[in-house]
Design a protein around this motif. Structure first.
Motif: not given
Length: 219
Positions: A151-156, A187-189
């Motif tokens: 929730q805090l950092a969905p693009e991290n 997606r993380a990569l």
């Protein structure tokens, strides 16, 4: 009279400039000390000198009491080195130290997803040591922590990867299919390829681990 006033003003300006220059020099010196210290601690960690690295990160943290990053690294170096330990006394010593410093980091930066993930890693180290004892106590807490980090950092990328890795581990434990979480690792990569943060010594781990997990997905 006018000449005297002009000379007085010039002296005042020179004084201000001198003070500013001294303040800048002091700030740069402190910054250089921080950089050198953190680099040395990272080097010690890379050499497997866990105690030395932890102690140096701790000394830096004490001097940088408004900077969450050295506190984070005290927690991380002690947590990562706890995985695989069989000596419960040593494991407890390291994880208690990690908990102490991650709690301070949370007070400095209360809504920082990197710190939330680090807190979850401490719990995971306990569960890796004794799943029967600590799994029931901490697995629900970890689920909450990873959801909060997302929730805090969905693009991290570290958040996305760490949550996916946790979900995979949980699925394996309960005999479920891990395939649905492979897309999260992918997606993380993708996020790792574009994620940037200019803060010195900002956490950067995770990409290599995510690649290994994705290879396992393909295999």
């Amino acid at each position: 009279m006018k000449t005297r006033t002009v000379m007085k003003n010039k002296r005042s300006i020179r004084t201000v400039v001198t003070v500013c220059a001294l303040l800048i020099a002091v700030a740069l010196t402190a910054q250089d000390q921080y950089t050198r210290g953190m680099s040395k601690a990272m080097d010690l960690w890379g050499q497997g000198k866990i105690t030395e690295a932890s102690n140096l990160f701790e000394r830096i943290a004490m001097a940088e009491d408004d900077n969450w990053i050295p506190y984070y690294y005290v927690a991380q170096v002690n947590t990562t080195s706890a995985f695989g330990l069989k000596d419960e006394a040593l494991l407890r010593q390291r994880l208690d130290k990690a908990r102490e410093f991650v709690d301070i980091a949370k007070r400095i930066a209360p809504d920082n997803a990197e710190i939330v993930v680090q807190e979850a890693m401490i719990n995971t180290a306990w569960m890796a040591f004794d799943g029967a004892t600590y799994g029931p106590m901490l697995s629900g807490k970890n689920m909450q922590l990873y959801n909060r980090a997302l929730q805090l950092a969905p693009e991290n990328p570290r958040v996305v990867y760490s949550k996916a890795n946790w979900d995979m581990g949980s699925a394996r434990y309960f005999g479920k299919d891990t395939t649905p979480y492979c897309k999260d690792v992918e997606r993380a990569l993708e996020l790792f390829a574009t994620f940037e943060n200019d803060t010195p010594f900002y956490p950067s781990w995770g990409q290599d681990q995510a690649k290994q997990v994705l290879e396992q997905c393909k295999g």
